[in-house]
Structures are given as structure tokens and as C-alpha cells.
Design a protein around this motif. Sequence first.
Motif, short mmCIF file in Angstrom:
data_model
loop_
_atom_site.label_atom_id
_atom_site.label_comp_id
_atom_site.label_asym_id
_atom_site.label_seq_id
_atom_site.Cartn_x
_atom_site.Cartn_y
_atom_site.Cartn_z
N VAL A 62 0.81 -1.22 0.00
CA VAL A 62 0.00 0.00 0.00
C VAL A 62 0.84 1.27 0.00
O VAL A 62 0.29 2.37 -0.11
N PRO A 64 2.62 4.34 -1.21
CA PRO A 64 2.60 5.05 -2.49
C PRO A 64 3.99 5.42 -3.00
O PRO A 64 4.17 5.63 -4.18
N ASN A 91 -0.61 5.16 5.23
CA ASN A 91 -1.28 4.02 4.61
C ASN A 91 -0.86 2.70 5.26
O ASN A 91 -1.69 1.82 5.48
N GLN B 56 -3.00 3.26 -3.31
CA GLN B 56 -1.68 3.89 -3.29
C GLN B 56 -1.73 5.32 -3.82
O GLN B 56 -0.96 6.17 -3.40
N PRO B 59 -3.14 8.98 -1.17
CA PRO B 59 -2.45 10.06 -0.45
C PRO B 59 -1.84 11.10 -1.39
O PRO B 59 -1.53 12.20 -0.97
N MET B 60 -1.64 10.72 -2.65
CA MET B 60 -0.95 11.65 -3.57
C MET B 60 -1.84 12.79 -4.02
O MET B 60 -1.35 13.86 -4.34
N ASN B 150 -4.90 12.76 3.88
CA ASN B 150 -5.18 11.34 3.67
C ASN B 150 -6.30 10.88 4.59
O ASN B 150 -6.21 9.87 5.28
#
Lengths: 129, 366
Positions: A62, A64, A91, B56, B59-60, B150
Amino acid sequence: MIKIFRKILSLIQGHITVFKHSFKKRVTLEYPEVKPVIPERFRGKPDWYGNKCIGCKLCEKVCPAFAVTVDKLNDNINFKIDLSKCILCGNCMYNCPKSAIKLTSDFELATDLKENLIVNKNSKDELYE
Amino acid sequence: MSNIMKINIGPQHPSTHGVLRLITELDGEEIISIEPVVGYLHRGLEKLAENRSYLQYLPMVDRIDYLGGFFTSYAYCNCVEHLLNCVVPKRAEYIRVLCMELNRIASHLLWLGTFMLDLGASSPLFYCFRDREIILSLFEELTGQRMMYNYFVFGGVRFDVTNEWLNKVSDFIVKFPQCISDYEKIITKNPIFTDRTVNKGILSKNVALQYSVTGPNLRASGMDLDFRKSNPYSVYDKLDFVPAVNHLCDSYGRYLVRIAEMKSSVDIVKQVVRYLKENNGDISANIKAINLKVQEGEYTSYVESSRGLLCCYLRADGSGKPYRVKWRTGSYYAVQVLPQIAKNVNYNDLIAIFGSLDVIMPEVDK
């Protein structure tokens, strides 16, 4: 003439407001001496607990920024995190089934060596047993 | 002999709010043409989505607009939820609206402070940052971070709000109108401010529409287009508020619209806090986000962010990764319209006009 008078009046009013604000409570902190209050959910430097980890590699999946690497060899789990890549999104913590990762309240991560930012931990290490 | 001189403003210039380069041609002190050069902050956020899973990438999206992370998060989550046919619990939607409106206030506060600094006034900057700090602390307590939250997840939000936290929000909302009136006392009628903003940087309704400028900049040109009213998303149709519109078309009008927008956000927050205190319920639809596979399809979500219309286009191909993500952000169009509105103005006024457009460079370059 009236216009000029109004302009001066508004300037005076602005100055009075600014003057009043100078008596308000100070909001800044003298940082290195006085530390800020960190809330419970704050996401700072990640910490890993080897005794809880089962090596399922979900955190690796998970992440990123591809900052986490987990290697499992028999019962020995090696956890590596590159803090220069980590974006502190949490995450890994939110998706860990065993709560083996926690993002602590440590926010002072500045260092002059990049090696200090690579955290390598092993479940065999006495410290984390 | 020609008197035309080329001046390069930026990319490292404190008043361009990031890394924007403006190639200007001057005749004496009068600007003949401007050519904005963007792309210095390009991070490839659309391409990054294609080799990451849905979770994934989550959060970006906060990093697209660092002053309005909740808006981008909401747009992306909304796309995924729509493609999954998932119903978001009502309480979660209200929490999302609460976060977005507080975020709008924080974003406008930062704009106000930096805009005044561009004009040479330094006191409002400190007052704005002081009040913004309260909102950021609230966010920090709720989400864990001050800017990259997030916090929104597919199908809801990550944590429930506590009554204690809501009381803190209420306290802030009670005090905040007094802060706005203080800013207005210092700024609104100040002759130095009005001399530099009234009838400067005129953006007519037609030009704004031709360049697809949205958000407060468009509303300051007399066009009543607020996506919270015209195409209500989330629970905005159940909330009572008046979008700020102004017909002045100049920098001063844009300032008035943003001030009025902060006041309307305060109204929304009051209603939402009242709802959240009275009603309990689920905060998430419990979607398993790990190994999430989204069925084939496409969707575009529209969000009225603090800097205009924010669109997220998402195309899914049935695999665990998005096939294509496209972002449309308000600031990009505000930069494009600058050569039009800053033509034949004095060089001194350029930064004042640019500041009034509220441009955030990461949002432009993505």
C-alpha cells in the motif's frame, strides 16, 4: 475634501484595529525550548514492532512511495524503511492487520546524513522482542 | 530605436507564489505583452496514477493543491465510489463537507495574507496566519496532519468526529466573524489598498468565460456560477447558503467575493456542526481498499474548490490500477487569462493583479 477626510478616517480606523491587536495573546512558540503539543493521531516518524509483525507485506503493497521493504525468511522478518522516500501518509499504519507499524509523534527528522534516514530493523533484534 | 524592453519575472520570485515565469515586454513602465511559462513544478501526478493501485494513489491527490487537499481527495474518492456503485453514509458526507468548508476558509485566509503582502501590507499576513493556524490545528487533531490529510477513504472518512472536536469548531466559528470584520476594518476602505485594486486588472464576464475561468474569479465578474448551487454534489443541496457574486470585475471585486465566501462558509459550517451533533451513524461504507478492483467505466466528478472548478476524470479498465486520471484545476485557467487582463497596465500593478487571481503553482503544473 470629504473624500480626503474619509480616506484619513479609514486609515485611522485601520491603525486603531492594528493597535488593539498588539495587546492580544502571543501565539508563537519559542520552538527548540518550548515544544508544541502533538495530537494523538499525529503522523510522524514510523516505528515498527517486530514482535507483532507477521510479515504479510501489506505495508509494502500500500505504500505510495515504495519506501517500505519487508523480507521474511522463516521466522526472521527484516523491515526496511527509507524515510527520504516516505511521505508520512500513514497508509501502512491504517492497513496493517496487526498494528505492527505506528507513526509516532516524532516530527524532528532533519539529519545531515542520508544513511540516518534508512531504518533497518530485524525481528531478532533484542530491542524489539 | 525601439524602447521595448524584455523583463523576465521569476521563476524564483517571491510574489509569483511558486515557480511561475512571466516573460514581459515593457514600453517604459507599461506592459505590452506577457507570456506565462508554466511547468517548473510538474510532478507527473496524472501519470503516477497509472502504475499505482487505487489506494496507493489516494495520499498523492492531496499534493495537487496543498491548500485544498480535501477538495482533491473528495473529487478522486467520488469518482471511485461512483464506479463502485457505493453509497456513502450521510454522516460521512456531512463530515466531508465540514472539512471542505473549513479548508476553503483556510485557503482564502492564506490568499488574503499573501495578497496583502504583495501590496506591501504586512500586518494582515500575521493575522491571517494566526487564524488559519486554528483551522490547521483542528485538522491536525482530526486527521493527523496539517496539510496532507489522507483522511477521506473510498466510501466515507477514516475517523469519526468527536463532540469535543465539534465544540472546538463551534468555538472557532463563533469567533471567526469578528476576525473577518477586523480584516475588513484594516483593508476594505484603506485608500492605499483601493488605489491599487479598484479598476485594476479588469476581467470582463466574456473574457472570463472564453478562458473558462471559474470559481471566485468568475463570480467577481458577475457570473453566478457556483457548482455547490448549480450542480449540488455531496449534501450541498440540503444546506442553506448564498454564493458570493460581484459585478465589479476588478481586483477589488475579487477581494470582496473571497471575503463574502468566507462568511458563507461559516454559515455552512454552522449548519453542518448542528447536524453532526444531533445525528449519529456510520462514517464509512467499509470498502476493502486493499486489492480494490474497479469495474470498467469512466466518470468525471466536479467540485467547487477554493480556486475554481476542480474536475477529476477517472477511467477504469477493470484492473487494480486506474487506466487514466485527468485533473482540471482552477488555477491553470487563471494563469492563462493573465496576459489578457494585465495588458497595458503599469508594471507595478502586475503583481497586485496576479495576486488577486489566487494562483497556486502546484495546482497549475500538477
